[in-house]
Design an enzyme around this catalytic site. Sequence first.
Site, PDB file in Angstrom:
ATOM      1  N   CYS A 130       0.855  -1.199   0.000  1.00 62.88           N
ATOM      2  CA  CYS A 130       0.000   0.000   0.000  1.00 62.88           C
ATOM      3  C   CYS A 130       0.886   1.242   0.000  1.00 62.88           C
ATOM      4  O   CYS A 130       1.729   1.402   0.891  1.00 62.88           O
ATOM      5  CB  CYS A 130      -0.906   0.023   1.226  1.00 62.88           C
ATOM      6  N   GLY A 244      -5.837  -2.452 -14.270  1.00 63.59           N
ATOM      7  CA  GLY A 244      -6.554  -1.936 -15.438  1.00 63.59           C
ATOM      8  C   GLY A 244      -7.383  -2.944 -16.206  1.00 63.59           C
ATOM      9  O   GLY A 244      -7.712  -2.698 -17.367  1.00 63.59           O
ATOM     10  N   THR A 266     -10.387  -1.206 -10.361  1.00 55.78           N
ATOM     11  CA  THR A 266     -10.978   0.102 -10.627  1.00 55.78           C
ATOM     12  C   THR A 266     -12.241   0.025 -11.489  1.00 55.78           C
ATOM     13  O   THR A 266     -13.169   0.822 -11.305  1.00 55.78           O
ATOM     14  CB  THR A 266      -9.909   0.994 -11.293  1.00 55.78           C
TER      15      THR A 266
HETATM   16  O1  DOR Z   1      -3.786   1.903  -3.618  1.00 55.24           O
HETATM   17  C1  DOR Z   1      -3.990   1.388  -2.535  1.00 55.24           C
HETATM   18  N1  DOR Z   1      -4.806   1.982  -1.649  1.00 55.24           N
HETATM   19  N2  DOR Z   1      -3.414   0.211  -2.217  1.00 55.24           N
HETATM   20  C2  DOR Z   1      -3.543  -0.371  -1.009  1.00 55.24           C
HETATM   21  O2  DOR Z   1      -2.962  -1.412  -0.781  1.00 55.24           O
HETATM   22  C3  DOR Z   1      -4.374   0.234   0.016  1.00 55.24           C
HETATM   23  C4  DOR Z   1      -5.236   1.344  -0.465  1.00 55.24           C
HETATM   24  C5  DOR Z   1      -5.467   2.346   0.636  1.00 55.24           C
HETATM   25  O3  DOR Z   1      -6.298   2.046   1.499  1.00 55.24           O
HETATM   26  O4  DOR Z   1      -4.806   3.376   0.680  1.00 55.24           O
END
Ligand code: DOR
Length: 303
Positions: A130, A244, A266
Amino acid sequence: AVNFAVNLGGLAMKNPVTVASGTYAAGREYHPFVSVDILGAVTTKGVSLSGWAGNDAPRIAETPSGMLNSIGLQNPGVAALRAGDLAWLAQYDVPVIVNVSGHSPQEYVQVIEALEEDDRVSAYEVNISCPNVDAGGMTFGTTCDGVETVVSGCRAVTNRPMIVKLSPNVTDIAEIARAAEAAGADAISLINTLLGMAIDADSRTPVLARVVGGLSGPAVKPVALRMVWEVSRAVSLPLLGMGGITNGTDAVEFMLAGATAVAVGTANFMNPFATQQVIDGIQAYCERQGVDDVNDLVGGLQC
Ligand code: DOR
């Protein structure tokens, strides 16, 4: 009929399609449109030991080619996941992959320990990628030592299939994948979101409160395909490909690059029927091409 069943590191799926963590919750809001049990597996939003509030708003930005998020793993904690979404999912006969997060290696282990007694969990996806939290998140997924610490710690407390989710924000994805394999991963999922930003020229300010966030959607598909292809040649683990995917052809491309299964992310935000359309599209491709087992697509790229 085409054989559609796949096995992702010990997780049996009736078709190769799941959802990307955090883009589908547990399927409840989609249920009026498509039943969660059309999926090969449901993947739930990253969960930590106790709840996290996430980052300040605004934390979503749309760009012409993709979506940026800086959510920061907002979640209610593992007890609330069990009492809420996992209890709701108990009425459906669909495997559940729980995405696991933590601020420390110990927290990942504690989350898995809390889930081990829950029969509704079929597999874990260990989220070391993340981009939106300062402690934890992709800090563990961008060095071989970090990967080794978190993955081996989790491996020590579970025999369930363990998928490790990797970040595209690295120079050498193959060495990171090899570290995950050596530490005991059963499968690898990729990609998480790609670091990016959006700027509002009139106000001269960043669109996201956190300034940077993770880019997803069609913009990242070529990056994701390249990483799946590279990792498939670096390890002998099955791969869960994403980045994507909006239709069946996108999914087939990931399988040809080396993915055993794929995740729709998405696209769920744009179209509640996206998962069904991806499943139908893979089926139609197989029929058109005379493929009688979807596994025959995996790694079938002719170079
Ligand atoms: O892009 C992301 N957003 N990937 C993650 O693993 C967690 C999420 C977030 O909650 O920020």
